[in-house]
Design a protein around this motif. Structure first.
Motif, PDB file in Angstrom:
ATOM      1  N   HIS A 108       0.858  -1.192   0.000  1.00 50.03           N
ATOM      2  CA  HIS A 108       0.000   0.000   0.000  1.00 50.03           C
ATOM      3  C   HIS A 108       0.895   1.244   0.000  1.00 50.03           C
ATOM      4  O   HIS A 108       1.936   1.266   0.674  1.00 50.03           O
ATOM      5  N   ASP A 109       0.474   2.260  -0.749  1.00 55.09           N
ATOM      6  CA  ASP A 109       1.315   3.438  -0.967  1.00 55.09           C
ATOM      7  C   ASP A 109       1.570   4.266   0.278  1.00 55.09           C
ATOM      8  O   ASP A 109       2.537   5.016   0.336  1.00 55.09           O
ATOM      9  N   CYS A 112      -0.469   2.935   6.516  1.00 53.68           N
ATOM     10  CA  CYS A 112      -1.894   2.742   6.798  1.00 53.68           C
ATOM     11  C   CYS A 112      -2.096   2.391   8.262  1.00 53.68           C
ATOM     12  O   CYS A 112      -1.744   1.286   8.696  1.00 53.68           O
ATOM     13  N   HIS A 114      -5.194   2.819   9.509  1.00 53.25           N
ATOM     14  CA  HIS A 114      -6.607   2.412   9.565  1.00 53.25           C
ATOM     15  C   HIS A 114      -6.744   0.998   9.024  1.00 53.25           C
ATOM     16  O   HIS A 114      -5.771   0.358   8.614  1.00 53.25           O
ATOM     17  N   LEU A 116      -7.301  -1.874   6.435  1.00 51.51           N
ATOM     18  CA  LEU A 116      -6.870  -1.896   5.041  1.00 51.51           C
ATOM     19  C   LEU A 116      -7.917  -2.474   4.097  1.00 51.51           C
ATOM     20  O   LEU A 116      -7.709  -2.517   2.889  1.00 51.51           O
ATOM     21  N   ASP A 117      -9.043  -2.937   4.639  1.00 52.00           N
ATOM     22  CA  ASP A 117     -10.033  -3.641   3.813  1.00 52.00           C
ATOM     23  C   ASP A 117     -10.488  -2.804   2.619  1.00 52.00           C
ATOM     24  O   ASP A 117     -10.725  -3.321   1.533  1.00 52.00           O
ATOM     25  N   THR A 118     -10.634  -1.501   2.813  1.00 54.05           N
ATOM     26  CA  THR A 118     -11.179  -0.643   1.757  1.00 54.05           C
ATOM     27  C   THR A 118     -10.078  -0.022   0.885  1.00 54.05           C
ATOM     28  O   THR A 118     -10.358   0.633  -0.092  1.00 54.05           O
ATOM     29  N   ASP A 119      -8.831  -0.241   1.271  1.00 52.72           N
ATOM     30  CA  ASP A 119      -7.719   0.392   0.577  1.00 52.72           C
ATOM     31  C   ASP A 119      -7.183  -0.553  -0.494  1.00 52.72           C
ATOM     32  O   ASP A 119      -6.780  -1.670  -0.202  1.00 52.72           O
ATOM     33  N   GLN A 120      -7.181  -0.106  -1.741  1.00 53.04           N
ATOM     34  CA  GLN A 120      -6.688  -0.954  -2.830  1.00 53.04           C
ATOM     35  C   GLN A 120      -5.158  -0.947  -2.842  1.00 53.04           C
ATOM     36  O   GLN A 120      -4.540   0.116  -2.895  1.00 53.04           O
ATOM     37  N   PRO A 121      -4.529  -2.119  -2.806  1.00 55.73           N
ATOM     38  CA  PRO A 121      -3.065  -2.139  -2.827  1.00 55.73           C
ATOM     39  C   PRO A 121      -2.509  -1.741  -4.186  1.00 55.73           C
ATOM     40  O   PRO A 121      -3.166  -1.899  -5.219  1.00 55.73           O
ATOM     41  N   SER A 122      -1.294  -1.232  -4.195  1.00 54.93           N
ATOM     42  CA  SER A 122      -0.613  -0.897  -5.447  1.00 54.93           C
ATOM     43  C   SER A 122      -0.107  -2.155  -6.143  1.00 54.93           C
ATOM     44  O   SER A 122       0.053  -2.173  -7.366  1.00 54.93           O
TER      45      SER A 122
END
Length: 420
Positions: A108-109, A112, A114, A116-122
């Protein structure tokens, strides 16, 4: 373009993985995460924060984690720091034959903090972690009273034979046996309660059952004699030590965090009955997490009244290796191993030694297994057992002990044969 690589992408669970991220901005901060679901769908996750170097790379062999679930240079930190989403879950592989654990590594950029469920990985990659080498044979054992699973390495053999014993969790646990078989041992994962037609609860240890298992293993055409090894943990280590004392077939025994005396239930062997050291429920303490600390639950084997419960370790003809986690919160394992070695010394015997690991807890498992600090134990009903351990120290202990266990068995099982 950001890339995340993990090499090898498919390997045995005790083999290290080289994790590397490229295509980042120089000195960019990123979050690396790992996640897996066990066979029951329970989620385990970890994360660590890294800074890219001037070339825009993060190589876990060299780069230190700056925070998250561990700090410092730990190439396999994302694996051993995995934590259950639901508290007090232990990561246990039940089916070693048909499927690996699939671990998703993601980059992840940002740092994080918070969820990570909603965060799209790079970038992300899936790594397969196997407990079985290709070509290993699993033989279900239902002979006489003996119940278990025998793992045979590929090839003609014969192979050094080992019996593998777990503790109060009961049932048949195969992951350590299958992994040892991957390293050239014929290993019998032995159940002794809460499995098939065996007693549901352990009320007595009948050593003749384990003698039957030892004879069965030795009689197998792919198992080399004249003796076998035993690897054991917790209650299983108590039984393993008893096997070393009374069974001539056992020539090399590994006891991981076990006692030097009979605890909880009587041990019976032919006409001999050894009664257990008394236990004191009022000595059980509750950890801040709500887990129960059983370190002071059992009486002291050194007390004069308890002497008849102490195992006669001086009778053991084979070699014994005590593996001890000094932060064991389940039993006073270092104290018990020290007493056992002193007993050997008093009888002018030198066939025992101890490896003690500062910061390691009760459940010392194969390398890169996540620390289980506390979990529910079937034998104690709904009680949560405290096992102890500092994650980084425990991980280092597991990695070192695994190599020592294999070295010990190669030395004393294969050497035993060559001396005849």
């Amino acid at each position: 373009m950001v890339q995340l690589t993990a090499t090898p992408a498919s390997a045995l669970v005790d083999e290290p993985v080289h994790i590397r991220a490229t295509g980042l901005y120089p000195t960019q901060m990123v979050t690396l995460t790992a996640s897996l679901k066990d066979e029951k769908g329970n989620l385990f996750q970890s994360r660590a924060f890294y800074r890219a170097n001037e070339a825009g790379e993060v190589d876990l062999k060299q780069a230190p984690s700056l925070g998250g679930d561990y700090v410092g240079v730990h190439p396999m930190g994302l694996f051993w720091s995995l934590k259950p989403e639901r508290p007090f879950m232990r990561l246990l592989k039940r089916d070693v034959m048909n499927s690996p654990f699939s671990v998703t590594l993601a980059l992840h950029d940002l740092v994080c903090l918070h969820e990570l469920d909603t965060d799209q990985p790079s970038a992300s990659v899936v790594v397969q972690r196997w407990f079985l080498r290709h070509g290993t044979q699993r033989v279900q054992i239902r002979e006489g009273r003996v119940r278990g699973a025998l793992f045979l390495p590929p090839g003609e053999g014969p192979f050094p034979g080992i019996i593998d014993l777990f503790g109060g969790v009961g049932g048949l646990i195969e992951f350590r046996a299958s992994l040892l078989a991957a390293h050239g041992f014929a290993v019998l994962a032995l159940a002794y309660f809460a499995y098939e037609d065996l007693p549901e609860l352990l009320m007595e240890v009948d050593l003749e059952y384990f003698e039957e298992a030892a004879n069965l293993l030795l009689a197998h055409p792919k198992v080399q004699g004249p003796g076998i090894g035993v690897t054991s943990v917790s209650k299983g280590a108590e039984i393993g030590l008893a096997m070393a004392c009374f069974l001539k077939q056992v020539v090399a025994t590994v006891c991981i965090n076990g006692p030097n005396a009979i605890f909880d239930f009587p041990l019976r062997y032919r006409d001999l009955v050894i009664l257990p050291v008394p236990s004191f429920l009022e000595h059980v303490q509750t950890d801040v997490s709500g887990a129960m600390n059983f370190r002071n639950f059992r009486g002291d084997p050194q007390d004069k009244l308890n002497q008849q419960s102490v195992l006669p370790i001086e009778k053991a003809q084979g070699q014994i290796l005590f593996i001890i986690g000094e932060n064991d919160q389940s039993m006073k394992s270092r104290e018990y191993a020290t007493q056992a070695l002193e007993q050997l010394k008093n009888h002018r015997r030198n066939n025992g030694r101890m490896l003690a690991y500062p910061g390691a807890g009760h459940l010392i498992e194969p390398p890169y297994s996540p620390l289980c600090y506390a979990s529910r134990n079937k034998s104690t009903g709904s009680l949560i057992m405290l096992w102890g351990g500092d994650p980084a120290a425990h991980a280092a202990a597991q990695e070192h002990a695994w190599g020592e266990i294999q070295k010990f068995f190669r030395q004393h099982l294969i050497q035993t044969r060559s001396q005849l």
